[in-house]
Design an enzyme around this catalytic site. Structure first.
Site, PDB file in Angstrom:
ATOM      1  N   GLN A 116      39.758  35.911  48.026  1.00  0.00           N
ATOM      2  CA  GLN A 116      41.213  36.036  47.995  1.00  0.00           C
ATOM      3  C   GLN A 116      41.748  36.360  49.380  1.00  0.00           C
ATOM      4  O   GLN A 116      41.576  37.485  49.875  1.00  0.00           O
ATOM      5  CB  GLN A 116      41.563  37.152  47.013  1.00  0.00           C
ATOM      6  CG  GLN A 116      43.031  37.373  46.809  1.00  0.00           C
ATOM      7  CD  GLN A 116      43.274  38.442  45.745  1.00  0.00           C
ATOM      8  OE1 GLN A 116      42.356  39.088  45.272  1.00  0.00           O
ATOM      9  NE2 GLN A 116      44.504  38.642  45.386  1.00  0.00           N
ATOM     10  N   SER A 119      45.552  39.863  51.893  1.00  0.00           N
ATOM     11  CA  SER A 119      45.882  40.963  52.820  1.00  0.00           C
ATOM     12  C   SER A 119      45.745  40.563  54.275  1.00  0.00           C
ATOM     13  O   SER A 119      44.850  39.808  54.644  1.00  0.00           O
ATOM     14  CB  SER A 119      44.960  42.152  52.580  1.00  0.00           C
ATOM     15  OG  SER A 119      45.036  42.577  51.262  1.00  0.00           O
ATOM     16  N   SER A 151      37.013  40.358  50.304  1.00  0.00           N
ATOM     17  CA  SER A 151      35.749  40.531  49.594  1.00  0.00           C
ATOM     18  C   SER A 151      35.094  39.173  49.376  1.00  0.00           C
ATOM     19  O   SER A 151      35.776  38.204  49.026  1.00  0.00           O
ATOM     20  CB  SER A 151      35.993  41.182  48.228  1.00  0.00           C
ATOM     21  OG  SER A 151      36.728  42.354  48.361  1.00  0.00           O
ATOM     22  N   GLU A 234      44.800  40.453  38.500  1.00  0.00           N
ATOM     23  CA  GLU A 234      43.848  41.240  39.277  1.00  0.00           C
ATOM     24  C   GLU A 234      43.767  42.669  38.739  1.00  0.00           C
ATOM     25  O   GLU A 234      42.693  43.230  38.588  1.00  0.00           O
ATOM     26  CB  GLU A 234      44.293  41.255  40.746  1.00  0.00           C
ATOM     27  CG  GLU A 234      43.450  42.155  41.627  1.00  0.00           C
ATOM     28  CD  GLU A 234      43.716  41.930  43.119  1.00  0.00           C
ATOM     29  OE1 GLU A 234      44.543  41.063  43.457  1.00  0.00           O
ATOM     30  OE2 GLU A 234      43.078  42.602  43.924  1.00  0.00           O
ATOM     31  N   GLU A 367      49.568  54.385  45.047  1.00  0.00           N
ATOM     32  CA  GLU A 367      50.982  54.681  45.329  1.00  0.00           C
ATOM     33  C   GLU A 367      51.863  53.496  44.923  1.00  0.00           C
ATOM     34  O   GLU A 367      52.920  53.660  44.305  1.00  0.00           O
ATOM     35  CB  GLU A 367      51.186  54.976  46.826  1.00  0.00           C
ATOM     36  CG  GLU A 367      50.579  56.280  47.316  1.00  0.00           C
ATOM     37  CD  GLU A 367      49.085  56.166  47.615  1.00  0.00           C
ATOM     38  OE1 GLU A 367      48.522  55.068  47.480  1.00  0.00           O
ATOM     39  OE2 GLU A 367      48.491  57.194  47.972  1.00  0.00           O
TER      40      GLU A 367
END
Ligand SMILES: Cc1cc2nc3c(=O)[nH]c(=O)nc-3n(C[C@H](O)[C@H](O)[C@H](O)COP(=O)(O)OP(=O)(O)OC[C@H]3O[C@@H](n4cnc5c(N)ncnc54)[C@H](O)[C@@H]3O)c2cc1C
Length: 397
Positions: A116, A119, A151, A234, A367
């Site tokens: 994926q 990020s 990953s 996810e 968060e």
């Protein structure tokens, strides 16, 4: 017979037919898995012809039980988790027929591993800030940028990629979603070592990587919508695993308590009991979440599950270290390895403790999940979003 009984009888017949033509004891694993897919028994909730039978998702558990009892091979969802948990549902929801036919079967059998590419150094929690650029060149897109924390990129054949295709519109509107070929010469994968000593993930540099337009998922400029579908799935994939009682982290601790009387202390007993109860609550909530999933789309509830999973694994693995004392502080091996799977169960307490730290970051930080729950579940006022109506290129950074 009730409808439920009829469905189960039909599934039993299909499984028996598969086992007759493909004896698990003598059939090559890949041949078996391909046949399972072709029989619609891979993920029964997918459409016919794509590894499923168009049935409610819950029936897969029954199929899996029958197959496991017959010694059938497992496609190892942990190794191919990103493909199964994130890429597959997204391709199913947004892919063209051609994309579904091309990608789903080798994804499910594990022949092709997925990663994926979301990020970036400047776009993690604020994923809509991605700066990796995809520029159209006829029928292909030319991609430049950097991704991080990817990953399994070192094993992956394909990636789901979020890239900016229009910098002149506000950030959520200018992204598109692609399937990126990880063997393209413009894709460079470099390992990142993490706190456990392992390098499960990578930095990925994209330098003039080329992606055919036929590998775009969803409409141009609608990458955010597609990415959201991936993210919802996810969270369920990470937080909503079908766990048997005590199979997850709490099992190690409960087992140590039962089998090693010398570790027992009264105050630890209270802690263990309350963690055990919480783990049970999480397990049962996960079950309910999967029932909801079986009935429709994954919702923001998945965020709650993922949040709970992260909090609990960290509490339990911390408690395990306390319980084991010095023994828990020994760490087996710091050699950098590139594991096939994240193996919580095959490793020692020190590894579990360190690896669990990432649980509250990967797949969206705790968060951010709290923000989602506050806004979408509890309907509290949204966070101020100062960059909402500004073109991406004009956002101060
Ligand atoms: C083990 C692991 C595997 C991963 N695998 C992948 C992968 O395969 N592919 C991929 O694309 N990514 C992957 N990631 C990346 C992961 O999704 C990001 O790390 C995560 O989304 C957080 O982004 P960030 O690291 O940029 O932190 P930042 O966004 O910089 O956040 C830093 C801190 O600020 C807090 N924060 C930020 N914004 C807010 C806000 N609005 N309100 C409150 N707090 C806020 C965060 O919660 C966090 O604590 C992985 C991460 C880990 C740890």
């Amino acid at each position: 017979m009730t409808t439920e009984e009829t469905v189960r009888a039909d599934l039993k017949e299909r499984v028996d037919a598969l086992l007759t033509t493909h004896d698990p004891a003598t059939t090559d694993q890949l041949v078996f898995l391909r046949a399972q897919f072709d029989a619609g028994l891979a993920w029964v909730h997918f459409p016919e012809g794509l590894g499923g039978l168009g049935l409610p998702r819950a029936h897969q558990t029954y199929v899996n039980e029958l197959l496991a009892a017959a010694g059938a091979p497992d496609n190892d969802p942990r190794r191919i988790g990103i493909g199964l948990g994130m890429a597959a549902p997204t391709i199913l929801a947004f892919g063209t027929d051609e994309q579904k036919r091309r990608f789903l079967r080798p994804l499910w059998t594990g022949e092709e591993v997925w990663c994926q590419l979301f990020s970036e150094p400047g776009a993690g929690s604020d994923l809509a800030a991605v700066g990796t650029r995809a520029v159209r060149d006829g029928d292909t897109w030319v991609v430049n940028g950097q991704k991080v924390w990817t990953s399994s990129a070192h094993k992956a054949r394909w990636a789901i990629l979020l890239a900016r295709t229009d910098p002149d519109v506000p950030k959520h509107a200018g992204m598109s979603y692609f399937i990126c070929d990880m063997t393209d010469p413009g894709v460079e994968v470099r390992p990142l070592r993490q706190i456990t000593g392992e390098a499960e993930f990578n930095e990925v540099f994209l330098s003039d990587a080329r992606i055919p337009d036929a590998h775009r998922l969803g409409e141009e400029g609608e990458g955010w919508k597609v990415a959201n579908a991936t993210l919802m799935n996810e969270r369920v994939a990470i937080g909503g695993n079908a766990a048997q009682r005590e199979v997850s982290m709490i099992g190690f601790v409960a087992n140590a308590w039962r089998t090693r009387p010398e570790l027992r202390r009264p105050e630890a007993h209270d802690q263990l009991t309350s963690l055990w109860v919480e783990a049970e609550v999480a397990r049962l909530s996960g079950k309910r979440l999967r029932q909801k999933l079986a009935a429709g789309e994954p919702g923001p509830e998945g965020s709650g599950m993922k949040l709970t999973f992260a909090r609990l694994t960290q509490q339990i693995t911390g408690f395990e270290l306390q319980l084991l004392g010095e023994e828990g502080l020994r760490y087996a091996d710091w050699t950098m390895t590139r594991p096939d799977i994240v193996d919580f169960t095959g490793r020692d307490a020190g590894y579990r403790y360190l690896r669990a730290k990432g649980n509250s970051i990967e797949g969206g930080t705790s968060e951010i999940l709290r923000n989602i729950i506050a806004e979408r579940v509890l309907k509290l006022p949204a966070e101020p979003r100062a960059d909402k109506d500004i073109a991406w290129k004009d956002i101060p950074r």
